[in-house]
Design a protein around this motif. Structure first.
Motif, PDB file in Angstrom:
ATOM      1  N   GLY A  25      18.407  -8.321   1.224  1.00  0.00           N
ATOM      2  CA  GLY A  25      18.336  -9.422   0.270  1.00  0.00           C
ATOM      3  C   GLY A  25      16.992 -10.112   0.215  1.00  0.00           C
ATOM      4  O   GLY A  25      16.742 -10.915  -0.696  1.00  0.00           O
ATOM      5  N   VAL A  26      16.097  -9.839   1.180  1.00  0.00           N
ATOM      6  CA  VAL A  26      14.762 -10.439   1.170  1.00  0.00           C
ATOM      7  C   VAL A  26      13.868  -9.640   0.231  1.00  0.00           C
ATOM      8  O   VAL A  26      13.728  -8.428   0.373  1.00  0.00           O
ATOM      9  N   ARG A  27      13.281 -10.314  -0.738  1.00  0.00           N
ATOM     10  CA  ARG A  27      12.436  -9.669  -1.747  1.00  0.00           C
ATOM     11  C   ARG A  27      10.969  -9.981  -1.455  1.00  0.00           C
ATOM     12  O   ARG A  27      10.584 -11.142  -1.337  1.00  0.00           O
ATOM     13  N   VAL A  28      10.182  -8.915  -1.352  1.00  0.00           N
ATOM     14  CA  VAL A  28       8.766  -9.044  -1.033  1.00  0.00           C
ATOM     15  C   VAL A  28       7.949  -8.526  -2.205  1.00  0.00           C
ATOM     16  O   VAL A  28       8.190  -7.419  -2.696  1.00  0.00           O
ATOM     17  N   ALA A  29       7.005  -9.321  -2.650  1.00  0.00           N
ATOM     18  CA  ALA A  29       6.065  -8.891  -3.692  1.00  0.00           C
ATOM     19  C   ALA A  29       4.678  -8.846  -3.081  1.00  0.00           C
ATOM     20  O   ALA A  29       4.199  -9.851  -2.542  1.00  0.00           O
ATOM     21  N   ARG A  30       4.061  -7.678  -3.123  1.00  0.00           N
ATOM     22  CA  ARG A  30       2.678  -7.619  -2.663  1.00  0.00           C
ATOM     23  C   ARG A  30       1.787  -7.401  -3.877  1.00  0.00           C
ATOM     24  O   ARG A  30       2.101  -6.619  -4.779  1.00  0.00           O
ATOM     25  N   ILE A  31       0.677  -8.108  -3.874  1.00  0.00           N
ATOM     26  CA  ILE A  31      -0.225  -8.048  -5.018  1.00  0.00           C
ATOM     27  C   ILE A  31      -1.330  -7.052  -4.681  1.00  0.00           C
ATOM     28  O   ILE A  31      -2.147  -7.274  -3.791  1.00  0.00           O
ATOM     29  N   GLY A  32      -1.318  -5.926  -5.367  1.00  0.00           N
ATOM     30  CA  GLY A  32      -2.276  -4.873  -5.086  1.00  0.00           C
ATOM     31  C   GLY A  32      -1.896  -4.097  -3.841  1.00  0.00           C
ATOM     32  O   GLY A  32      -0.850  -4.326  -3.221  1.00  0.00           O
ATOM     33  N   THR A  33      -2.742  -3.166  -3.472  1.00  0.00           N
ATOM     34  CA  THR A  33      -2.490  -2.327  -2.304  1.00  0.00           C
ATOM     35  C   THR A  33      -3.723  -2.299  -1.414  1.00  0.00           C
ATOM     36  O   THR A  33      -4.849  -2.506  -1.870  1.00  0.00           O
ATOM     37  N   SER A  34      -3.510  -2.048  -0.144  1.00  0.00           N
ATOM     38  CA  SER A  34      -4.575  -1.890   0.839  1.00  0.00           C
ATOM     39  C   SER A  34      -3.941  -1.265   2.070  1.00  0.00           C
ATOM     40  O   SER A  34      -2.716  -1.192   2.185  1.00  0.00           O
ATOM     41  N   ARG A  35      -4.769  -0.834   2.999  1.00  0.00           N
ATOM     42  CA  ARG A  35      -4.205  -0.255   4.219  1.00  0.00           C
ATOM     43  C   ARG A  35      -3.361  -1.286   4.965  1.00  0.00           C
ATOM     44  O   ARG A  35      -2.287  -0.980   5.472  1.00  0.00           O
ATOM     45  N   SER A  36      -3.824  -2.516   5.044  1.00  0.00           N
ATOM     46  CA  SER A  36      -3.072  -3.543   5.769  1.00  0.00           C
ATOM     47  C   SER A  36      -1.764  -3.889   5.070  1.00  0.00           C
ATOM     48  O   SER A  36      -0.715  -4.000   5.710  1.00  0.00           O
ATOM     49  N   THR A 105      -1.371 -14.746   3.207  1.00  0.00           N
ATOM     50  CA  THR A 105      -2.694 -14.280   2.794  1.00  0.00           C
ATOM     51  C   THR A 105      -3.484 -13.800   3.996  1.00  0.00           C
ATOM     52  O   THR A 105      -3.608 -14.519   4.988  1.00  0.00           O
ATOM     53  N   ALA A 106      -4.011 -12.587   3.902  1.00  0.00           N
ATOM     54  CA  ALA A 106      -4.915 -12.058   4.926  1.00  0.00           C
ATOM     55  C   ALA A 106      -6.342 -12.158   4.424  1.00  0.00           C
ATOM     56  O   ALA A 106      -6.648 -11.780   3.294  1.00  0.00           O
ATOM     57  N   THR A 107      -7.218 -12.691   5.271  1.00  0.00           N
ATOM     58  CA  THR A 107      -8.648 -12.707   4.988  1.00  0.00           C
ATOM     59  C   THR A 107      -9.377 -12.254   6.245  1.00  0.00           C
ATOM     60  O   THR A 107      -8.792 -12.150   7.322  1.00  0.00           O
ATOM     61  N   ALA A 151      -7.906  -1.591  13.391  1.00  0.00           N
ATOM     62  CA  ALA A 151      -7.938  -3.033  13.139  1.00  0.00           C
ATOM     63  C   ALA A 151      -7.138  -3.377  11.887  1.00  0.00           C
ATOM     64  O   ALA A 151      -6.403  -4.372  11.855  1.00  0.00           O
ATOM     65  N   LEU A 152      -7.272  -2.566  10.844  1.00  0.00           N
ATOM     66  CA  LEU A 152      -6.575  -2.852   9.588  1.00  0.00           C
ATOM     67  C   LEU A 152      -5.076  -2.604   9.704  1.00  0.00           C
ATOM     68  O   LEU A 152      -4.275  -3.333   9.106  1.00  0.00           O
ATOM     69  N   THR A 153      -4.677  -1.583  10.457  1.00  0.00           N
ATOM     70  CA  THR A 153      -3.237  -1.368  10.619  1.00  0.00           C
ATOM     71  C   THR A 153      -2.633  -2.423  11.539  1.00  0.00           C
ATOM     72  O   THR A 153      -1.505  -2.877  11.318  1.00  0.00           O
ATOM     73  N   LEU A 154      -3.365  -2.840  12.574  1.00  0.00           N
ATOM     74  CA  LEU A 154      -2.910  -3.979  13.375  1.00  0.00           C
ATOM     75  C   LEU A 154      -2.713  -5.202  12.491  1.00  0.00           C
ATOM     76  O   LEU A 154      -1.692  -5.912  12.587  1.00  0.00           O
ATOM     77  N   LEU A 155      -3.673  -5.470  11.621  1.00  0.00           N
ATOM     78  CA  LEU A 155      -3.562  -6.609  10.718  1.00  0.00           C
ATOM     79  C   LEU A 155      -2.297  -6.498   9.872  1.00  0.00           C
ATOM     80  O   LEU A 155      -1.625  -7.513   9.615  1.00  0.00           O
ATOM     81  N   GLY A 156      -1.945  -5.288   9.451  1.00  0.00           N
ATOM     82  CA  GLY A 156      -0.716  -5.108   8.685  1.00  0.00           C
ATOM     83  C   GLY A 156       0.511  -5.514   9.473  1.00  0.00           C
ATOM     84  O   GLY A 156       1.425  -6.173   8.951  1.00  0.00           O
ATOM     85  N   ASP A 157       0.557  -5.125  10.756  1.00  0.00           N
ATOM     86  CA  ASP A 157       1.669  -5.549  11.607  1.00  0.00           C
ATOM     87  C   ASP A 157       1.722  -7.063  11.728  1.00  0.00           C
ATOM     88  O   ASP A 157       2.794  -7.679  11.667  1.00  0.00           O
ATOM     89  N   VAL A 158       0.563  -7.678  11.923  1.00  0.00           N
ATOM     90  CA  VAL A 158       0.512  -9.138  12.063  1.00  0.00           C
ATOM     91  C   VAL A 158       0.928  -9.812  10.759  1.00  0.00           C
ATOM     92  O   VAL A 158       1.618 -10.849  10.772  1.00  0.00           O
ATOM     93  N   LEU A 159       0.532  -9.255   9.626  1.00  0.00           N
ATOM     94  CA  LEU A 159       0.955  -9.796   8.332  1.00  0.00           C
ATOM     95  C   LEU A 159       2.473  -9.827   8.216  1.00  0.00           C
ATOM     96  O   LEU A 159       3.060 -10.826   7.776  1.00  0.00           O
TER      97      LEU A 159
END
Length: 686
Positions: A25-36, A105-107, A151-159
């Protein structure tokens, strides 16, 4: 449970948890794509969320039905519906107007401050987070750049985890929340966690496992190599039994450290006559942490043979692989558990589990640290110690990763543990199978009790399968899971990352499993069997079938390089995406910038300007380039920018007074950071 995970009795073989319904039931919208964001999407989908990708040019109303919105601005501004690309200040205002639920937001460096609009890359994030600074074979060489985009895949987990934390906050307060995730902070708080403890607590001795003993490192076999590390006396006894006369007269770990050359020579001679898997098997049976150096594909093949098959294809598969058993012991309606009510027992030691439970405590959970007075955590016993003064309350590593916990001692009556698992909603442990049964925190013992609860086992190779009794440390896992086989140092030799990466990566996975479960209405008591090796290889899926040398081939349109602009100066990690950025760099420096022979290689230039390294970094960042000084932990401990973000939290204990620990790598916009408390002390206890 969804059909892919069947509720089974606790004594039945667990199943591979390919998709849960905990976030149904949780709906996630991601804007664009990236490795993270791809990584974050896989994690959230694995736990049952529905993820859709929204183009930047869509109607802003397309986001209003989402429970979570994911935006990755690390590589630059992402076009938003109704806004387009915009600097950070306009972006923040836009989110404030349109956020209805949880916006994440990831920066590269956080959404506020002097670097809000700075961009980053995998290379520059590893530099900014200190990992490259501790991965050098010498000061004359470029740092060792780990294979993959870790680093980018770790960031994805943290996101993904930050999104779940935000969802908890939304449900408890009813107020929308914007979660600001800093990629630099994510690397510092995980892969650099031990080095930061060493720096922040003024430890004078050498950091890392090298200070403990010999043998430690890689040893060639007939058909490959193994990684061996011996840190404990019982492990040394096992090594003695295997190597025999080669170690005659050296009877302790301490003696081995002073005779390292002889010990390593004996280990090398012994390994040279055997295959890598034979060395691994013999030494592991003797209790010695030894693993073959596998590539990712070999690990997957061996995993199937060992009874833990994992379906992992390049850039696909479960985000956080594990085996799962559901007892079906609890019945009736279930309400998700708010973090403030979540009772967590940390029955772990060393790094992965304690860091995970510290993060849970920082997120608001009620965490209890289980300690055995007869078998204190090796981090309490071994240090390194703050200020160089020994003591069980002065260990830098222990204090750095055990904040926000209470403590209780393990006791036994007539040889039986007095622990009551029903006093906790969640038990997280990384004990050996035998020790877990003795303490009463193994899956069978916990699931046999009535009630809904979660027990998560973290181990090097999983609690089930042929490797269940294998011993491991983080660098063993790097070798076993394919990171080492694919990584090359500045001279082209096989190499390891210089900091513990897999342990804190596993910590993020542990927290995510617990947080997702606490959000669910699943009535079952559940056991999760998490393998550090599987966690590591899931981040290396893009390396399956890829020649290691190809990992270090420069892309034709850009370059990753380490730039040295003066003799004796520091290094600048720079990622150039195209020829236009190369031209921009050359124009600024006033000299041509050649491409290094290898990705991440060293380039010496002498610019026609007298700026310091830090000034050049700032100016290149202002020009829109992905750049960072190659930092070390002591430098980051003093860094004015990192300090300005609030990542380092001040806590106080009786033994140490005021000191600093590294907190969560995200914050809620316009809300104060979580208050952290010092790790529990043993003063006055048995």
């Amino acid at each position: 449970m969804t059909p892919s995970v069947t509720a089974v009795p606790a004594d039945t073989r667990p199943t591979r948890a390919t998709r849960m319904d905990w976030l149904s039931g949780v709906r996630v919208a991601r804007i664009g794509t990236s490795r993270s964001s791809d990584t974050a999407a896989r994690v959230l989908e694995q736990f049952g969320a529905t993820v859709s990708t929204v183009p930047g040019g869509a109607d802003p109303l397309a986001l209003h039905g989402a429970d979570i919105v994911l935006v990755d601005r690390v590589a630059g501004p992402t076009a938003l519906p109704g806004l387009g690309e915009a600097p950070a200040a306009e972006y923040l205002a836009h989110v404030g107007r349109h956020n209805r639920a949880v916006w994440v937001t990831a920066t590269a460096y956080g959404l506020t401050g002097s670097r809000a609009d700075a961009v980053g890359s995998d290379l520059t994030l590893l530099a900014a987070g200190g990992v490259l600074g501790h991965s050098r074979i010498s000061g004359d060489h470029a740092p060792t750049l780990p294979a993959g985009s870790i680093a980018l895949t770790l960031l994805g987990d943290v996101l993904a985890l930050a999104a779940l934390h935000g969802l908890h906050n939304l449900r408890s307060t009813g107020e929308p929340v914007h979660v600001d995730v800093s990629a630099q902070a994510a690397v510092i708080a995980t892969g650099l966690s031990l080095e930061m403890a060493h720096a922040l607590m003024d430890c004078p001795d050498e950091g890392g496992s090298a200070r403990y003993g010999a043998p430690t490192g890689f040893f060639d076999c007939r058909d490959g190599a193994v990684y061996v590390v011996v840190l404990e006396q019982h492990q040394w006894r096992g090594l003695e039994a295997c190597l025999g006369e080669g170690l005659a007269g050296i009877t302790t770990v301490e003696a081995a450290r002073t005779a390292a050359d002889r010990v390593n020579a004996a280990m090398a001679a012994w390994a040279s006559t055997r295959s890598a898997e034979e060395c691994e098997r013999i030494l592991q049976e003797a209790g010695v942490p030894c693993t073959a150096v596998n590539d990712a594909a070999t690990l997957l093949a061996r995993s199937a043979e060992a009874g833990r098959p994992l379906d992992l294809r390049p850039d696909a598969g479960p985000g956080m692989p594990a085996l799962l058993t559901a007892s079906g012991a609890a019945t009736g309606p279930v309400t998700p558990v708010p973090l403030s009510d979540l009772r967590v027992l940390d029955a772990g030691h060393v790094l992965a589990v304690p860091l995970a439970s510290a993060w849970l405590g920082a997120m608001g959970a009620r965490v209890t640290k289980l300690e055995d007075p007869e078998r204190l955590d090796v981090y309490r016993r071994r240090g390194p110690f703050a200020g160089g003064v020994p003591g069980p309350d002065r260990s830098a590593y222990f204090n750095a990763i055990n904040y926000n916990k209470e403590s209780t001692d393990l006791t036994f009556t007539d040889g039986v543990s007095d622990l009551d698992p029903t006093a906790h909603d969640v038990i997280v442990q990384n004990l050996s199978p035998r020790r877990a049964r003795a303490v009463g925190v193994d899956a069978a013992s916990v699931l046999a009790r009535p009630g809904r609860r979660l027990v998560v086992s973290s181990s090097g190779f999983g609690a089930h399968g042929a490797w269940a009794d294998y011993r491991a440390y983080g660098h063993n896992i790097h070798a076993f899971a394919g990171l080492v086989a694919a990584t090359r140092d500045a001279e082209g030799a096989m190499a390891d990352v210089g900091t513990p990466w897999c342990d804190p990566l596993t910590s993020v996975a542990l927290v995510t499993w617990v947080t997702a479960w606490s959000l669910s209405t699943d009535p079952d008591a559940t056991a999760v069997d998490l393998s550090m090796a599987e966690t590591m290889v899931s981040h290396l899926s893009g390396l399956i079938g890829v020649d290691a040398e190809l990992e270090y081939t420069q892309p034709p349109e850009g370059a990753d390089l380490c730039l040295r602009v003066r003799d004796g100066g520091g290094l600048l990690a720079v990622s150039l995406r195209d020829e236009a950025e190369r031209a921009r760099l050359a124009e600024f420096l006033g000299v041509a910038v050649p491409s290094p022979a290898r990705r991440g290689g060293l380039v010496d230039v002498r610019p026609r300007r007298a700026d310091t390294d830090a000034e050049i970094e700032r100016r290149l960042r202002d020009l829109g380039l992905a750049v960072s000084l190659v930092h070390t932990a002591p430098e980051l401990a003093r860094d004015d920018f990192v300090r300005s973000t609030g990542l380092y939290a001040s806590v106080e204990s009786a033994a140490l007074g005021r000191y600093e620990v590294v907190g969560l790598p995200w914050r809620f916009v316009d809300r104060p950071r979580a208050v952290l408390r010092a790790a529990p002390e043993r003063e006055g206890r048995p």
